[in-house]
Each structure stands twice: as C-alpha cells, then as structure tokens.
Scaffold this motif. Structure first.
Motif, PDB file in Angstrom:
ATOM      1  N   GLN A  74     -10.827 -13.084  -0.585  1.00  0.00           N
ATOM      2  CA  GLN A  74      -9.899 -13.192   0.542  1.00  0.00           C
ATOM      3  C   GLN A  74      -8.506 -12.692   0.162  1.00  0.00           C
ATOM      4  OE1 GLN A  74      -9.234 -17.187   1.948  1.00  0.00           O
ATOM      5  NE2 GLN A  74      -7.603 -16.551   3.313  1.00  0.00           N
ATOM      6  N   LYS A  75      -8.034 -13.055  -1.014  1.00  0.00           N
ATOM      7  CA  LYS A  75      -6.705 -12.622  -1.459  1.00  0.00           C
ATOM      8  C   LYS A  75      -6.667 -11.093  -1.609  1.00  0.00           C
ATOM      9  CE  LYS A  75      -3.881 -15.343  -2.228  1.00  0.00           C
ATOM     10  NZ  LYS A  75      -2.906 -15.861  -1.275  1.00  0.00           N
ATOM     11  N   ALA A  76      -7.712 -10.513  -2.163  1.00  0.00           N
ATOM     12  CA  ALA A  76      -7.770  -9.059  -2.302  1.00  0.00           C
ATOM     13  C   ALA A  76      -7.708  -8.398  -0.930  1.00  0.00           C
ATOM     14  CB  ALA A  76      -9.040  -8.648  -3.049  1.00  0.00           C
ATOM     15  N   GLN A  77      -8.431  -8.950   0.040  1.00  0.00           N
ATOM     16  CA  GLN A  77      -8.421  -8.411   1.407  1.00  0.00           C
ATOM     17  C   GLN A  77      -7.008  -8.451   1.991  1.00  0.00           C
ATOM     18  OE1 GLN A  77     -10.880  -6.996   3.074  1.00  0.00           O
ATOM     19  NE2 GLN A  77     -12.714  -7.644   2.009  1.00  0.00           N
ATOM     20  N   GLU A  78      -6.282  -9.528   1.733  1.00  0.00           N
ATOM     21  CA  GLU A  78      -4.929  -9.656   2.261  1.00  0.00           C
ATOM     22  C   GLU A  78      -3.989  -8.607   1.668  1.00  0.00           C
ATOM     23  OE1 GLU A  78      -3.902 -13.739   1.477  1.00  0.00           O
ATOM     24  OE2 GLU A  78      -5.402 -14.490   2.880  1.00  0.00           O
ATOM     25  N   TYR A  79      -4.078  -8.379   0.363  1.00  0.00           N
ATOM     26  CA  TYR A  79      -3.236  -7.360  -0.272  1.00  0.00           C
ATOM     27  C   TYR A  79      -3.558  -5.971   0.274  1.00  0.00           C
ATOM     28  CZ  TYR A  79      -1.283 -10.623  -3.639  1.00  0.00           C
ATOM     29  OH  TYR A  79      -0.602 -11.661  -4.213  1.00  0.00           O
ATOM     30  N   VAL A  80      -4.837  -5.682   0.392  1.00  0.00           N
ATOM     31  CA  VAL A  80      -5.236  -4.370   0.894  1.00  0.00           C
ATOM     32  C   VAL A  80      -4.850  -4.226   2.365  1.00  0.00           C
ATOM     33  CG1 VAL A  80      -7.188  -2.834   1.346  1.00  0.00           C
ATOM     34  CG2 VAL A  80      -7.009  -4.009  -0.850  1.00  0.00           C
ATOM     35  N   GLY A  81      -4.917  -5.294   3.126  1.00  0.00           N
ATOM     36  CA  GLY A  81      -4.470  -5.252   4.517  1.00  0.00           C
ATOM     37  C   GLY A  81      -3.002  -4.850   4.623  1.00  0.00           C
ATOM     38  N   CYS A  82      -2.181  -5.395   3.751  1.00  0.00           N
ATOM     39  CA  CYS A  82      -0.760  -5.006   3.726  1.00  0.00           C
ATOM     40  C   CYS A  82      -0.609  -3.537   3.338  1.00  0.00           C
ATOM     41  CB  CYS A  82       0.020  -5.882   2.746  1.00  0.00           C
ATOM     42  SG  CYS A  82       0.314  -7.562   3.316  1.00  0.00           S
ATOM     43  N   MET A  83      -1.401  -3.100   2.355  1.00  0.00           N
ATOM     44  CA  MET A  83      -1.339  -1.692   1.946  1.00  0.00           C
ATOM     45  C   MET A  83      -1.750  -0.779   3.097  1.00  0.00           C
ATOM     46  SD  MET A  83      -2.875  -2.193  -1.917  1.00  0.00           S
ATOM     47  CE  MET A  83      -3.206  -0.476  -2.202  1.00  0.00           C
ATOM     48  N   GLU A  84      -2.761  -1.184   3.848  1.00  0.00           N
ATOM     49  CA  GLU A  84      -3.198  -0.384   5.000  1.00  0.00           C
ATOM     50  C   GLU A  84      -2.105  -0.341   6.064  1.00  0.00           C
ATOM     51  OE1 GLU A  84      -8.034  -1.010   4.812  1.00  0.00           O
ATOM     52  OE2 GLU A  84      -6.808  -2.555   5.767  1.00  0.00           O
ATOM     53  N   GLY A  85      -1.449  -1.469   6.303  1.00  0.00           N
ATOM     54  CA  GLY A  85      -0.350  -1.496   7.270  1.00  0.00           C
ATOM     55  C   GLY A  85       0.792  -0.593   6.855  1.00  0.00           C
ATOM     56  N   ILE A  86       1.113  -0.621   5.575  1.00  0.00           N
ATOM     57  CA  ILE A  86       2.167   0.257   5.047  1.00  0.00           C
ATOM     58  C   ILE A  86       1.771   1.718   5.241  1.00  0.00           C
ATOM     59  CG2 ILE A  86       3.152   1.074   2.856  1.00  0.00           C
ATOM     60  CD1 ILE A  86       3.356  -1.938   2.061  1.00  0.00           C
ATOM     61  N   ALA A  87       0.531   2.039   4.933  1.00  0.00           N
ATOM     62  CA  ALA A  87       0.055   3.421   5.074  1.00  0.00           C
ATOM     63  C   ALA A  87       0.153   3.889   6.525  1.00  0.00           C
ATOM     64  CB  ALA A  87      -1.386   3.530   4.574  1.00  0.00           C
ATOM     65  N   LYS A  88      -0.258   3.042   7.457  1.00  0.00           N
ATOM     66  CA  LYS A  88      -0.198   3.405   8.882  1.00  0.00           C
ATOM     67  C   LYS A  88       1.248   3.583   9.330  1.00  0.00           C
ATOM     68  CE  LYS A  88      -4.553   1.236  10.108  1.00  0.00           C
ATOM     69  NZ  LYS A  88      -5.207   0.057  10.660  1.00  0.00           N
ATOM     70  N   ALA A  89       2.139   2.725   8.851  1.00  0.00           N
ATOM     71  CA  ALA A  89       3.552   2.836   9.216  1.00  0.00           C
ATOM     72  C   ALA A  89       4.157   4.133   8.678  1.00  0.00           C
ATOM     73  CB  ALA A  89       4.326   1.625   8.693  1.00  0.00           C
ATOM     74  N   ILE A  90       3.792   4.492   7.461  1.00  0.00           N
ATOM     75  CA  ILE A  90       4.289   5.749   6.886  1.00  0.00           C
ATOM     76  C   ILE A  90       3.768   6.924   7.700  1.00  0.00           C
ATOM     77  CG2 ILE A  90       4.140   7.289   4.882  1.00  0.00           C
ATOM     78  CD1 ILE A  90       4.135   4.682   3.145  1.00  0.00           C
ATOM     79  N   ASP A  91       2.465   6.930   7.976  1.00  0.00           N
ATOM     80  CA  ASP A  91       1.870   8.028   8.750  1.00  0.00           C
ATOM     81  C   ASP A  91       2.478   8.139  10.146  1.00  0.00           C
ATOM     82  OD1 ASP A  91       0.265   8.673   6.597  1.00  0.00           O
ATOM     83  OD2 ASP A  91      -1.548   7.743   7.423  1.00  0.00           O
TER      84      ASP A  91
END
Length: 111
Positions: A74-91
C-alpha cells in the motif's frame, strides 16, 4: 511456504520498496528545484519513470500478498501515485497541480 522462500520474498519486497522510495525521493528533489520547462527535458520522462515504478508496484503487490505484508504494498502504491500525479502535472504544464503533488510527496516519511 518454506522459511527460506519466505525470507527471500521478504528481502525482495524490501529491495523493491527501497527502489520506489529512492525514485520518489529523486523525483521530489528534482521537482522542488527545477521549473516545469526543465523537468520536461528529463529523459526518461517522469511519466515513463512513473510507469516503470507502477510495474514494480505490481511485483511488490504479488510478493507482499504471499508474505502477508499488505502495508508495504500500500505504501509503495501511494508513493507511485504521487509520482504519477507529478508526471501528469508536468506533461500538462500545470504548476498548481505539480505543487499539490510535490506537497503530498514531501509530507511522506520515506521510511
């Protein structure tokens, strides 16, 4: 499950989780220090990095379910979720969304 196999799976989960934390920490450091225009130049892109770590999370999920460690998955999913959000915001060139995800990731313990 034999104890040796259990130990191997626990070690693998720990190694993969550490890789997720390291990647998230690197993303956090870079996004806090560079503008979106600079972040868009990263190769591989942040979206590609997040996608790779989403796959790592799938492996963590699989192994963690076998060793009864849903918390780490679950913790890994949360970190990756933030990384995905950052990636989408950059794009999307969305500074407000980027700042929001940076704050979410920055509040994490990295433990």
């Amino acid at each position: 499950m034999v104890q040796e196999e259990l130990d191997r799976k626990q070690k693998t989960v720990a190694i993969l989780y550490d890789a997720v934390l390291h990647a998230a920490n690197r993303v956090l450091h870079q996004t806090k220090n560079y503008s979106i225009s600079v972040l868009k130049l990263e190769n591989p892109t942040y979206a590609e990095i997040a996608a790779q770590f989403r796959e790592v999370c799938s492996i963590i999920d699989l192994l963690a379910s076998q060793i009864d460690d849903s918390h780490t998955a679950q913790k890994a999913q949360e970190y990756v979720g933030c990384m995905e959000g950052i990636a989408k915001a950059i794009d999307a060139d969305d500074a407000d969304a980027l700042e929001s995800f940076i704050k979410q990731l920055d509040m994490r313990s990295f433990l």
